[in-house]
Design a protein around this motif. Structure first.
Motif, PDB file in Angstrom:
ATOM      1  N   LEU A  51      -6.988   1.626   3.189  1.00 16.03           N
ATOM      2  CA  LEU A  51      -5.676   1.473   2.561  1.00 16.03           C
ATOM      3  C   LEU A  51      -5.786   1.778   1.069  1.00 16.03           C
ATOM      4  O   LEU A  51      -6.763   1.389   0.418  1.00 16.03           O
ATOM      5  N   THR A  52      -4.784   2.448   0.518  1.00 13.39           N
ATOM      6  CA  THR A  52      -4.732   2.706  -0.918  1.00 13.39           C
ATOM      7  C   THR A  52      -3.588   1.915  -1.527  1.00 13.39           C
ATOM      8  O   THR A  52      -2.442   2.001  -1.064  1.00 13.39           O
ATOM      9  N   PHE A  53      -3.910   1.140  -2.566  1.00 14.90           N
ATOM     10  CA  PHE A  53      -2.905   0.352  -3.280  1.00 14.90           C
ATOM     11  C   PHE A  53      -2.719   0.910  -4.683  1.00 14.90           C
ATOM     12  O   PHE A  53      -3.693   1.318  -5.329  1.00 14.90           O
ATOM     13  N   GLU A  86       2.274  -7.424   5.725  1.00 19.29           N
ATOM     14  CA  GLU A  86       2.716  -6.029   5.833  1.00 19.29           C
ATOM     15  C   GLU A  86       1.549  -5.067   5.689  1.00 19.29           C
ATOM     16  O   GLU A  86       1.486  -4.044   6.381  1.00 19.29           O
ATOM     17  N   ALA A  87       0.627  -5.354   4.782  1.00 14.97           N
ATOM     18  CA  ALA A  87      -0.533  -4.477   4.602  1.00 14.97           C
ATOM     19  C   ALA A  87      -1.371  -4.402   5.874  1.00 14.97           C
ATOM     20  O   ALA A  87      -1.811  -3.324   6.292  1.00 14.97           O
ATOM     21  N   LEU A  88      -1.575  -5.558   6.506  1.00 12.90           N
ATOM     22  CA  LEU A  88      -2.356  -5.585   7.748  1.00 12.90           C
ATOM     23  C   LEU A  88      -1.653  -4.798   8.846  1.00 12.90           C
ATOM     24  O   LEU A  88      -2.288  -4.056   9.610  1.00 12.90           O
ATOM     25  N   LEU A  89      -0.345  -4.975   8.946  1.00 16.39           N
ATOM     26  CA  LEU A  89       0.417  -4.301   9.995  1.00 16.39           C
ATOM     27  C   LEU A  89       0.547  -2.812   9.716  1.00 16.39           C
ATOM     28  O   LEU A  89       0.641  -2.007  10.649  1.00 16.39           O
ATOM     29  N   ALA A 133       0.834  -1.206   0.000  1.00 15.21           N
ATOM     30  CA  ALA A 133       0.000   0.000   0.000  1.00 15.21           C
ATOM     31  C   ALA A 133       0.868   1.255   0.000  1.00 15.21           C
ATOM     32  O   ALA A 133       2.048   1.220   0.362  1.00 15.21           O
ATOM     33  N   THR A 134       0.269   2.367  -0.395  1.00 16.30           N
ATOM     34  CA  THR A 134       0.993   3.644  -0.430  1.00 16.30           C
ATOM     35  C   THR A 134       0.585   4.577   0.701  1.00 16.30           C
ATOM     36  O   THR A 134       1.370   5.438   1.109  1.00 16.30           O
TER      37      THR A 134
END
Length: 485
Positions: A306-308, A422-425, A274-275
């Protein structure tokens, strides 16, 4: 206070593991028939598994490996002998250890793979030690407690060339493959927004740490259970389950259910890192007029966005909403009033330019919306299914381990599980940012981490516009403990 002799023992055991790994890592990743020498019969169809954390979910994992018909349970390890008793009884031939470091020290030549089902804060250290000895690893979700740990485990899997699998069984379900086929066939157009939600936590969150020190049970090695976490006196009812709601040990509802519910968007859309991220959290009240402030505890509910960035499978950015604590997105207008949304308590919803699709926990029961569309779907199957779906997640790893690194596909190798974790964290960084408290010279309290968007520098693994949360990207381990890489 911590005991000096335990620190000394920990240091010596870690040194042994490290030295052994350097001397024999290449040796240990050779096929077992090569190691045996003349007259050795290769157990080419059997995998010897050592389990670390073998009560609760770990017990189920161990049993599932054995049921594959191709695994033998050689060793068992748990800091809680009472919790492990059922598994020990089920596998009486397996040698039992209380300290995983001792087991690796003494027995590393006698097993092929390690199953790790311990609290989140101890996943990374145990996994690294096993991989350094050339052992294949199966690690319960979430893969790690911190973003830094997830990145390092992803790199380590390639370095040590071992077969890896995270325990998010839904990755092996038919659901993600079915939805990939629908999406690739253009049935819902280009997906730009995804919602994932859960009714968890079902353990206490948003509460103060107990002031009631309790006696450590004789069956529990509390110091070893704490592992990398700061030393605290033992309190009742934290073990074996309620640790999930405390940041020192767990990762909240996101860590518990996020891997199951967000895996499908990752696999269907090709998401990775994600950014940016933002979050709002639910509050608890200590009295009628005052909100509680308990930064050690995960909040009772949250909504994270979250933005991907654009992927090869999307036309633009993807916005992913995570909701927990019973919060759900607005019901899609395509659902009738009495139709079940997701599976009631949990679900994932994809919104595309030409339609929508949703699934239940573990990506099960995928459905196009409106539900009437599911009667006439004629999309050819192009992704091979895992035999027995979610239940086959275990056998898939066992067979891949027997075949050797790079020989067979697994559903959730660290190259996929690492970025997902990593996205979840990263979402948890935004949640924890809501608890950053500052007091001005005149005594006014503010919360600067609320109502902002955190900007993420993926290469350097840091938030660029709110440094307060970067301490959680790579936490400081308790004295005497180190990741080892």
């Amino acid at each position: 206070m911590e005991k000096t002799n335990k620190e000394a023992n920990a240091a010596s055991r870690r040194a042994f593991i490290k030295n052994t790994a350097i001397a024999s890592a290449a040796f240990m990743i050779l096929p077992r028939h090569v190691l045996g020498g003349k007259g050795f019969t290769a157990p080419s169809d059997r995998l010897i598994v050592a389990g670390i954390g073998v009560g609760g979910k770990g017990a189920g994992d161990i049993a599932a490996f054995y049921k594959s018909g191709k695994a033998e349970i050689g060793f068992l390890c748990d800091v809680d002998t009472k919790r492990a008793a059922g598994t020990v009884k089920s596998f009486p031939k397996a040698k039992f250890y209380k300290d995983w470091r001792e087991m690796l020290d003494k027995e590393h030549k006698n097993f092929d793979a390690v199953s790790i089902s311990t609290p989140d804060h101890s996943h990374a250290m145990i996994t690294v030690a096993a991989m350094q000895l050339g052992k294949h690893v199966y690690v319960q979700k979430p893969l790690t407690h911190d973003i830094y740990e997830a990145r390092k485990l992803t790199e380590a899997a390639k370095k040590y060339k071992v077969v890896t699998q995270m325990g998010n069984q839904g990755a092996s379900n038919d659901g993600p493959r079915q939805m990939k086929e629908w999406y690739d066939a253009g049935l819902i157009g280009d997906v730009h927004t995804v919602y994932a939600w859960t009714d968890r936590p079902v353990w206490p969150q948003g509460i103060p740490w107990s002031a009631n020190k309790a006696e450590i049970p004789a069956n529990l090695d509390w110091d070893l259970w704490l592992n990398t976490a700061p030393y605290k006196d033992y309190v009742d009812k934290l073990v074996p389950f309620n640790w999930r709601g405390w940041w020192d040990y767990g990762t909240g509802a996101l860590g518990d259910m996020g891997c199951h519910l967000i895996e499908a968007p990752f696999s269907v859309l090709g998401l990775k890192y994600a950014t940016n991220v933002q979050a709002s959290v639910g509050s608890v009240y200590v009295d009628e007029f005052k909100r509680g402030y308990f930064p050690e505890s995960c909040p009772p509910s949250s909504h994270v966005t979250l933005t991907f960035p654009k992927t090869p499978k999307t036309q633009g950015e993807v916005t992913l909403h995570w909701m927990d604590g019973g919060i759900q997105p607005t019901r899609p207008e395509e659902l009738d009033a009495n139709d079940v949304f997701g599976d009631g308590g949990n679900g994932t919803l994809f919104i595309g330019t030409k339609g929508k699709m949703m699934s239940s926990t573990y990506s099960a029961n995928p459905r196009l919306l409106p539900l009437s569309r599911n009667k006439d779907i004629k999309v050819p199957e192009k992704f091979a299914r895992v035999p027995n779906g979610a239940n086959g997640h275990y056998a898939q790893w066992v067979e891949a381990c027997i075949a050797g690194y790079g020989k067979k596909e697994v559903s959730s190798p660290f190259e996929i599980a690492g970025p997902l974790t990593e996205a979840l964290l990263m979402a948890n960084l935004a949640i924890r940012g809501n608890d950053v408290q500052r007091t001005s010279a005149d005594g006014k309290v503010s919360y600067p981490g609320r109502n902002i968007q955190l900007l993420w520098d993926n290469d350097n693994m840091k938030v660029t516009n709110f440094d307060d949360v970067n301490q959680y990207v790579k936490r400081e381990y308790r004295k005497g403990w180190t990741l080892g890489i």
